[in-house]
Write a protein that holds these residues in place. Structure first.
Motif, PDB file in Angstrom:
ATOM      1  N   THR A 155       0.832  -1.203   0.000  1.00  0.00           N
ATOM      2  CA  THR A 155       0.000   0.000   0.000  1.00  0.00           C
ATOM      3  C   THR A 155       0.863   1.248   0.000  1.00  0.00           C
ATOM      4  O   THR A 155       0.556   2.219  -0.669  1.00  0.00           O
ATOM      5  CB  THR A 155      -0.952  -0.011   1.212  1.00  0.00           C
ATOM      6  N   ALA A 156       1.945   1.233   0.737  1.00  0.00           N
ATOM      7  CA  ALA A 156       2.823   2.401   0.792  1.00  0.00           C
ATOM      8  C   ALA A 156       3.446   2.672  -0.573  1.00  0.00           C
ATOM      9  O   ALA A 156       3.672   3.815  -0.942  1.00  0.00           O
ATOM     10  CB  ALA A 156       3.905   2.184   1.838  1.00  0.00           C
ATOM     11  N   CYS A 157       3.725   1.635  -1.339  1.00  0.00           N
ATOM     12  CA  CYS A 157       4.326   1.804  -2.662  1.00  0.00           C
ATOM     13  C   CYS A 157       3.286   2.115  -3.727  1.00  0.00           C
ATOM     14  O   CYS A 157       3.628   2.562  -4.814  1.00  0.00           O
ATOM     15  CB  CYS A 157       5.066   0.540  -3.064  1.00  0.00           C
ATOM     16  N   ALA A 158       2.014   1.857  -3.441  1.00  0.00           N
ATOM     17  CA  ALA A 158       0.979   1.999  -4.454  1.00  0.00           C
ATOM     18  C   ALA A 158       0.731   3.443  -4.839  1.00  0.00           C
ATOM     19  O   ALA A 158       0.444   3.738  -5.981  1.00  0.00           O
ATOM     20  CB  ALA A 158      -0.317   1.363  -3.958  1.00  0.00           C
ATOM     21  N   ASP A 159       0.844   4.365  -3.899  1.00  0.00           N
ATOM     22  CA  ASP A 159       0.576   5.764  -4.184  1.00  0.00           C
ATOM     23  C   ASP A 159       1.869   6.414  -4.647  1.00  0.00           C
ATOM     24  O   ASP A 159       2.635   6.921  -3.850  1.00  0.00           O
ATOM     25  CB  ASP A 159       0.010   6.447  -2.948  1.00  0.00           C
ATOM     26  N   ASN A 160       2.103   6.395  -5.952  1.00  0.00           N
ATOM     27  CA  ASN A 160       3.369   6.840  -6.492  1.00  0.00           C
ATOM     28  C   ASN A 160       3.104   7.905  -7.545  1.00  0.00           C
ATOM     29  O   ASN A 160       2.892   7.600  -8.700  1.00  0.00           O
ATOM     30  CB  ASN A 160       4.113   5.628  -7.072  1.00  0.00           C
ATOM     31  N   ASP A 161       3.123   9.171  -7.144  1.00  0.00           N
ATOM     32  CA  ASP A 161       2.927  10.285  -8.059  1.00  0.00           C
ATOM     33  C   ASP A 161       4.295  10.836  -8.432  1.00  0.00           C
ATOM     34  O   ASP A 161       5.179  10.948  -7.589  1.00  0.00           O
ATOM     35  CB  ASP A 161       2.119  11.402  -7.401  1.00  0.00           C
ATOM     36  N   ARG A 162       4.424  11.195  -9.710  1.00  0.00           N
ATOM     37  CA  ARG A 162       5.684  11.819 -10.110  1.00  0.00           C
ATOM     38  C   ARG A 162       5.402  12.890 -11.152  1.00  0.00           C
ATOM     39  O   ARG A 162       4.569  12.707 -12.050  1.00  0.00           O
ATOM     40  CB  ARG A 162       6.682  10.798 -10.611  1.00  0.00           C
ATOM     41  N   PRO A 163       6.082  14.023 -11.030  1.00  0.00           N
ATOM     42  CA  PRO A 163       5.905  15.082 -12.019  1.00  0.00           C
ATOM     43  C   PRO A 163       6.476  14.656 -13.361  1.00  0.00           C
ATOM     44  O   PRO A 163       7.480  13.945 -13.419  1.00  0.00           O
ATOM     45  CB  PRO A 163       6.682  16.256 -11.431  1.00  0.00           C
ATOM     46  N   ILE A 164       5.807  15.088 -14.411  1.00  0.00           N
ATOM     47  CA  ILE A 164       6.264  14.795 -15.766  1.00  0.00           C
ATOM     48  C   ILE A 164       6.129  16.055 -16.614  1.00  0.00           C
ATOM     49  O   ILE A 164       5.447  17.006 -16.228  1.00  0.00           O
ATOM     50  CB  ILE A 164       5.462  13.643 -16.421  1.00  0.00           C
ATOM     51  N   SER A 165       6.758  16.059 -17.748  1.00  0.00           N
ATOM     52  CA  SER A 165       6.580  17.168 -18.685  1.00  0.00           C
ATOM     53  C   SER A 165       5.379  16.842 -19.575  1.00  0.00           C
ATOM     54  O   SER A 165       4.981  15.688 -19.708  1.00  0.00           O
ATOM     55  CB  SER A 165       7.835  17.380 -19.520  1.00  0.00           C
ATOM     56  N   VAL A 166       4.834  17.858 -20.194  1.00  0.00           N
ATOM     57  CA  VAL A 166       3.642  17.691 -21.015  1.00  0.00           C
ATOM     58  C   VAL A 166       3.895  16.739 -22.177  1.00  0.00           C
ATOM     59  O   VAL A 166       3.024  15.960 -22.556  1.00  0.00           O
ATOM     60  CB  VAL A 166       3.140  19.057 -21.527  1.00  0.00           C
ATOM     61  N   ASP A 167       5.097  16.751 -22.717  1.00  0.00           N
ATOM     62  CA  ASP A 167       5.379  15.854 -23.837  1.00  0.00           C
ATOM     63  C   ASP A 167       5.489  14.389 -23.414  1.00  0.00           C
ATOM     64  O   ASP A 167       5.576  13.508 -24.260  1.00  0.00           O
ATOM     65  CB  ASP A 167       6.609  16.302 -24.615  1.00  0.00           C
ATOM     66  N   GLN A 168       5.436  14.105 -22.113  1.00  0.00           N
ATOM     67  CA  GLN A 168       5.412  12.729 -21.623  1.00  0.00           C
ATOM     68  C   GLN A 168       3.983  12.203 -21.465  1.00  0.00           C
ATOM     69  O   GLN A 168       3.796  11.028 -21.166  1.00  0.00           O
ATOM     70  CB  GLN A 168       6.152  12.621 -20.286  1.00  0.00           C
ATOM     71  N   LEU A 169       3.007  13.064 -21.671  1.00  0.00           N
ATOM     72  CA  LEU A 169       1.611  12.629 -21.644  1.00  0.00           C
ATOM     73  C   LEU A 169       1.321  11.782 -22.876  1.00  0.00           C
ATOM     74  O   LEU A 169       1.977  11.954 -23.910  1.00  0.00           O
ATOM     75  CB  LEU A 169       0.668  13.838 -21.652  1.00  0.00           C
ATOM     76  N   PRO A 170       0.324  10.905 -22.811  1.00  0.00           N
ATOM     77  CA  PRO A 170      -0.079  10.193 -24.032  1.00  0.00           C
ATOM     78  C   PRO A 170      -0.444  11.195 -25.130  1.00  0.00           C
ATOM     79  O   PRO A 170      -0.951  12.292 -24.847  1.00  0.00           O
ATOM     80  CB  PRO A 170      -1.293   9.381 -23.588  1.00  0.00           C
ATOM     81  N   GLN A 171      -0.191  10.835 -26.362  1.00  0.00           N
ATOM     82  CA  GLN A 171      -0.443  11.731 -27.497  1.00  0.00           C
ATOM     83  C   GLN A 171      -1.888  12.225 -27.518  1.00  0.00           C
ATOM     84  O   GLN A 171      -2.149  13.389 -27.793  1.00  0.00           O
ATOM     85  CB  GLN A 171      -0.108  11.000 -28.807  1.00  0.00           C
ATOM     86  N   LYS A 172      -2.811  11.346 -27.208  1.00  0.00           N
ATOM     87  CA  LYS A 172      -4.229  11.710 -27.202  1.00  0.00           C
ATOM     88  C   LYS A 172      -4.515  12.811 -26.176  1.00  0.00           C
ATOM     89  O   LYS A 172      -5.298  13.724 -26.426  1.00  0.00           O
ATOM     90  CB  LYS A 172      -5.056  10.459 -26.883  1.00  0.00           C
ATOM     91  N   ALA A 173      -3.872  12.749 -25.019  1.00  0.00           N
ATOM     92  CA  ALA A 173      -4.041  13.767 -23.980  1.00  0.00           C
ATOM     93  C   ALA A 173      -3.454  15.104 -24.440  1.00  0.00           C
ATOM     94  O   ALA A 173      -4.042  16.163 -24.222  1.00  0.00           O
ATOM     95  CB  ALA A 173      -3.395  13.312 -22.682  1.00  0.00           C
ATOM     96  N   GLN A 174      -2.296  15.048 -25.093  1.00  0.00           N
ATOM     97  CA  GLN A 174      -1.683  16.274 -25.609  1.00  0.00           C
ATOM     98  C   GLN A 174      -2.589  16.952 -26.630  1.00  0.00           C
ATOM     99  O   GLN A 174      -2.759  18.177 -26.615  1.00  0.00           O
ATOM    100  CB  GLN A 174      -0.325  15.958 -26.235  1.00  0.00           C
ATOM    101  N   GLN A 175      -3.189  16.170 -27.519  1.00  0.00           N
ATOM    102  CA  GLN A 175      -4.097  16.719 -28.522  1.00  0.00           C
ATOM    103  C   GLN A 175      -5.340  17.314 -27.866  1.00  0.00           C
ATOM    104  O   GLN A 175      -5.837  18.363 -28.286  1.00  0.00           O
ATOM    105  CB  GLN A 175      -4.493  15.641 -29.523  1.00  0.00           C
ATOM    106  N   PHE A 176      -5.854  16.650 -26.828  1.00  0.00           N
ATOM    107  CA  PHE A 176      -7.031  17.137 -26.108  1.00  0.00           C
ATOM    108  C   PHE A 176      -6.753  18.523 -25.514  1.00  0.00           C
ATOM    109  O   PHE A 176      -7.568  19.437 -25.629  1.00  0.00           O
ATOM    110  CB  PHE A 176      -7.396  16.142 -25.000  1.00  0.00           C
ATOM    111  N   ILE A 177      -5.592  18.671 -24.901  1.00  0.00           N
ATOM    112  CA  ILE A 177      -5.228  19.958 -24.298  1.00  0.00           C
ATOM    113  C   ILE A 177      -5.099  21.035 -25.369  1.00  0.00           C
ATOM    114  O   ILE A 177      -5.618  22.141 -25.221  1.00  0.00           O
ATOM    115  CB  ILE A 177      -3.917  19.821 -23.493  1.00  0.00           C
TER     116      ILE A 177
END
Length: 146
Positions: A18-40
């Motif tokens: 459980t402690a390892c399950a919540d793993n948030d990390r910052p990313i750059s916009v170009d690391q988003l899926p292509q579909k998400a980038q197009q949506f934005i």
């Protein structure tokens, strides 16, 4: 005694997982899926991105993009939008399914949609008047919450 040791080991293992399950990390916009980038680019072309992050919860990966206006969009691992929350503005009309748009304009003509959330079961829509409407996947109204 064996049962106690087994339960203690199981609890320790589950706690570690459980402690390892919540793993948030910052990313750059170009690391988003292509579909998400197009949506934005399509629906939020003038918004400036404050940050983007990848969230890992157990077996699920999601992405969240927060704009400097405090609006945010959550995406699935495939880049499909999951939630759009526009705190100080309204959700772009093109995102809202036509049936929901029509229902809101007919029954609440003086309001706008400020948040929309979709999952495998339903769509939840929050209006400027504070009402929260829930629609099933066939766009039938199933709940109203104030």
């Amino acid at each position: 005694m064996k049962k106690f040791l087994f339960l203690a080991l199981a609890a320790l293992t589950l706690g570690s997982y459980t402690a390892c399950a919540d793993n948030d990390r910052p990313i750059s916009v170009d690391q988003l899926p292509q579909k998400a980038q197009q949506f934005i680019k399509q629906h939020f072309p003038k918004e400036k991105i404050a940050f983007a992050k990848q969230e890992r919860d157990f077996m699920e990966i999601t992405y969240e993009v927060v704009f400097t206006s405090s609006s945010k969009v959550e995406f699935t691992k495939d880049g499909n939008w999951k939630e759009v929350d526009c705190k100080y503005s309204t959700v772009p009309v093109a995102i809202i399914p036509a049936q929901i748009k029509n229902y809101v304009s007919q029954h609440y003509p003086d309001t706008s949609v400020v948040q929309i959330d979709r999952d495998k079961r339903d769509y939840e829509v929050k209006l400027t008047n504070g009402l929260e409407l829930t629609f099933d996947l066939k766009f039938n109204l199933i709940d109203i919450d104030d």
